[in-house]
Write a protein that holds these residues in place. Structure first.
Motif, PDB file in Angstrom:
ATOM      1  N   ILE A   6      42.096  37.495  40.062  1.00  0.00           N
ATOM      2  CA  ILE A   6      41.385  38.116  39.167  1.00  0.00           C
ATOM      3  C   ILE A   6      39.885  38.332  39.173  1.00  0.00           C
ATOM      4  CG2 ILE A   6      40.881  38.115  36.673  1.00  0.00           C
ATOM      5  CD1 ILE A   6      44.030  37.632  36.135  1.00  0.00           C
ATOM      6  N   PRO A   7      39.145  37.214  39.560  1.00  0.00           N
ATOM      7  CA  PRO A   7      37.568  37.068  39.588  1.00  0.00           C
ATOM      8  C   PRO A   7      37.556  38.111  40.883  1.00  0.00           C
ATOM      9  CG  PRO A   7      38.414  35.008  39.167  1.00  0.00           C
ATOM     10  CD  PRO A   7      39.692  35.666  39.391  1.00  0.00           C
ATOM     11  N   LEU A   8      38.347  38.085  42.031  1.00  0.00           N
ATOM     12  CA  LEU A   8      38.202  38.845  43.196  1.00  0.00           C
ATOM     13  C   LEU A   8      38.165  40.281  42.733  1.00  0.00           C
ATOM     14  CD1 LEU A   8      39.818  36.885  45.984  1.00  0.00           C
ATOM     15  CD2 LEU A   8      37.714  37.392  45.760  1.00  0.00           C
ATOM     16  N   ALA A   9      39.263  40.707  41.902  1.00  0.00           N
ATOM     17  CA  ALA A   9      39.333  42.001  41.570  1.00  0.00           C
ATOM     18  C   ALA A   9      38.262  42.699  40.601  1.00  0.00           C
ATOM     19  CB  ALA A   9      40.765  42.125  40.731  1.00  0.00           C
ATOM     20  N   LEU A  10      37.692  41.735  39.993  1.00  0.00           N
ATOM     21  CA  LEU A  10      36.795  42.071  38.910  1.00  0.00           C
ATOM     22  C   LEU A  10      35.339  42.352  39.769  1.00  0.00           C
ATOM     23  CD1 LEU A  10      37.267  39.583  35.948  1.00  0.00           C
ATOM     24  CD2 LEU A  10      37.382  41.944  36.076  1.00  0.00           C
ATOM     25  N   ALA A  11      35.184  41.448  40.709  1.00  0.00           N
ATOM     26  CA  ALA A  11      33.865  41.550  41.622  1.00  0.00           C
ATOM     27  C   ALA A  11      33.951  42.859  42.655  1.00  0.00           C
ATOM     28  CB  ALA A  11      33.646  40.194  42.460  1.00  0.00           C
ATOM     29  N   ARG A  12      35.240  43.129  42.936  1.00  0.00           N
ATOM     30  CA  ARG A  12      35.384  44.101  43.920  1.00  0.00           C
ATOM     31  C   ARG A  12      36.779  44.941  43.394  1.00  0.00           C
ATOM     32  NH1 ARG A  12      34.383  42.918  49.026  1.00  0.00           N
ATOM     33  NH2 ARG A  12      35.639  44.718  49.600  1.00  0.00           N
ATOM     34  N   PRO A  13      36.322  46.119  42.711  1.00  0.00           N
ATOM     35  CA  PRO A  13      37.324  46.847  42.209  1.00  0.00           C
ATOM     36  C   PRO A  13      37.911  47.753  43.326  1.00  0.00           C
ATOM     37  CG  PRO A  13      35.252  46.942  40.807  1.00  0.00           C
ATOM     38  CD  PRO A  13      35.117  46.027  41.864  1.00  0.00           C
ATOM     39  N   ASP A  14      37.404  47.744  44.349  1.00  0.00           N
ATOM     40  CA  ASP A  14      38.079  48.626  45.426  1.00  0.00           C
ATOM     41  C   ASP A  14      39.145  47.885  46.246  1.00  0.00           C
ATOM     42  OD1 ASP A  14      35.698  46.764  46.514  1.00  0.00           O
ATOM     43  OD2 ASP A  14      36.752  47.017  48.106  1.00  0.00           O
ATOM     44  N   LEU A  15      39.302  46.625  45.865  1.00  0.00           N
ATOM     45  CA  LEU A  15      40.424  45.755  46.307  1.00  0.00           C
ATOM     46  C   LEU A  15      41.744  46.180  45.651  1.00  0.00           C
ATOM     47  CD1 LEU A  15      39.094  42.251  46.726  1.00  0.00           C
ATOM     48  CD2 LEU A  15      39.036  44.046  48.424  1.00  0.00           C
ATOM     49  N   ASP A  16      42.957  45.984  46.306  1.00  0.00           N
ATOM     50  CA  ASP A  16      44.124  46.224  46.048  1.00  0.00           C
ATOM     51  C   ASP A  16      44.861  44.868  45.875  1.00  0.00           C
ATOM     52  OD1 ASP A  16      46.829  46.930  45.239  1.00  0.00           O
ATOM     53  OD2 ASP A  16      47.361  48.095  46.860  1.00  0.00           O
ATOM     54  N   ILE A  17      45.043  44.432  44.695  1.00  0.00           N
ATOM     55  CA  ILE A  17      45.523  42.867  44.679  1.00  0.00           C
ATOM     56  C   ILE A  17      46.759  42.559  43.869  1.00  0.00           C
ATOM     57  CG2 ILE A  17      44.750  40.697  43.702  1.00  0.00           C
ATOM     58  CD1 ILE A  17      41.906  41.346  43.932  1.00  0.00           C
ATOM     59  N   GLU A  18      47.459  41.897  44.498  1.00  0.00           N
ATOM     60  CA  GLU A  18      48.834  41.553  43.997  1.00  0.00           C
ATOM     61  C   GLU A  18      48.602  39.888  43.645  1.00  0.00           C
ATOM     62  OE1 GLU A  18      53.077  42.246  45.544  1.00  0.00           O
ATOM     63  OE2 GLU A  18      52.362  40.567  46.661  1.00  0.00           O
ATOM     64  N   LEU A  19      48.957  39.657  42.217  1.00  0.00           N
ATOM     65  CA  LEU A  19      49.007  38.184  41.984  1.00  0.00           C
ATOM     66  C   LEU A  19      50.711  37.733  42.190  1.00  0.00           C
ATOM     67  CD1 LEU A  19      46.951  38.562  38.767  1.00  0.00           C
ATOM     68  CD2 LEU A  19      46.254  38.222  41.180  1.00  0.00           C
ATOM     69  N   LEU A  20      50.675  36.643  43.170  1.00  0.00           N
ATOM     70  CA  LEU A  20      52.162  36.180  43.341  1.00  0.00           C
ATOM     71  C   LEU A  20      52.293  34.769  42.650  1.00  0.00           C
ATOM     72  CD1 LEU A  20      54.879  36.952  44.702  1.00  0.00           C
ATOM     73  CD2 LEU A  20      53.921  35.759  46.755  1.00  0.00           C
ATOM     74  N   GLU A  21      53.361  34.922  41.721  1.00  0.00           N
ATOM     75  CA  GLU A  21      53.409  33.413  40.860  1.00  0.00           C
ATOM     76  C   GLU A  21      54.806  33.342  40.650  1.00  0.00           C
ATOM     77  OE1 GLU A  21      53.536  30.088  39.143  1.00  0.00           O
ATOM     78  OE2 GLU A  21      51.573  30.819  39.876  1.00  0.00           O
TER      79      GLU A  21
END
Length: 256
Positions: A109-124
């Motif tokens: 989530i911090p990466l997604a906030l700092a870089r809105p260009d990223l496409d991020i999947e949280l796997l848990e």
């Protein structure tokens, strides 16, 4: 490993910012997050207000639900949000990222906030954490983040992702066995580590070679923004994908 089928009773997020001091060892009440330090504006830019809202959710419901210890609240920004977000400097524009064992959303989530260009999947894998993550993503309106319940060894996309991230999941040799098969050829594992990063890397070298890695190094991120800087082990995959079951390396068992 906890039985995830028993972890489905989770109260909804309280969207009212909590107040009052944190009590050590007491998870029955959250507390207010500390004020964002000046570096947060540099790291999060226009997303600072959303990052602050995430900090409040971690300090409140994150503590109540046991995803964050109450003693971590005073150091929430430096040790957690900024520590994770500065690793974004290692990521190219627009890459796809899978955050393995995301927990409370760190570092994804911090990466997604700092870089809105990223496409991020949280796997848990754990249901109670997945419920929390989905509510956080919805509450914060994070359009570049999706949450998937599963374990790294059971999830594999057709083409692989550009980057896999992980923080406080497992020793590097075992972590590589879980994460490298998720990567496309030429992709990278970004593992946030502590003071033993170099030692872990030395211990894992044979496993990394066997798994198809062609380059690895310890790098630091966020100098001048977070103290101490974030220590990252970066592992580069070769020109072939690692087959599923390519082999978890040595090390104690942990959750992927």
């Amino acid at each position: 490993m906890s039985d995830v089928s028993r972890e489905t009773s989770v109260p909804p997020l309280d969207r009212t910012p909590p107040t009052g001091p944190a009590t050590d060892g007491d998870r029955t009440a959250g507390s207010a997050a500390p004020l964002a330090p000046p570096a947060a504006a540099t790291v999060f830019g226009s997303q600072l207000a959303t990052a602050t809202a995430y900090a409040e959710l971690l300090a409140g419901d994150g503590v109540i639900r046991g995803l964050l210890g109450p003693r971590e609240v005073p150091r929430l920004w430096d040790r957690h949000l900024l520590n994770c977000a500065v690793a974004a400097e290692l990521l190219a524009t627009g890459v796809t990222v899978t955050d393995v064992g995301s927990g409370a959303g760190l570092p994804g989530i911090p990466l997604a906030l700092a870089r809105p260009d990223l496409d991020i999947e949280l796997l848990e894998p754990l249901e109670r954490r997945v419920v929390f993550l989905r509510e956080v993503v919805s509450t914060l309106g994070l359009r570049n983040v999706r949450v998937v319940r599963g374990r790294a060894e059971d999830v594999r996309s057709a083409d692989g992702v550009d980057v896999v991230t992980a923080r406080a999941v497992a020793p590097l040799a075992r972590l590589a066995g879980w994460c490298l098969p998720l990567l496309r050829p030429g992709g990278s594992l970004i593992a946030l580590k502590g003071s033993r990063a170099s030692a872990e890397l030395d211990e894992a070298a044979d496993d990394l070679r066997r798994l198809g890695a062609v380059a690895w190094e310890v790098v630091t991120c966020g100098r001048g923004l977070v103290d101490p800087p974030t220590t990252v082990v970066r592992v580069g995959l070769g020109n072939a994908r690692v087959p599923r079951g390519g082999g978890a390396g040595r090390g104690r068992k942990g959750r992927p």
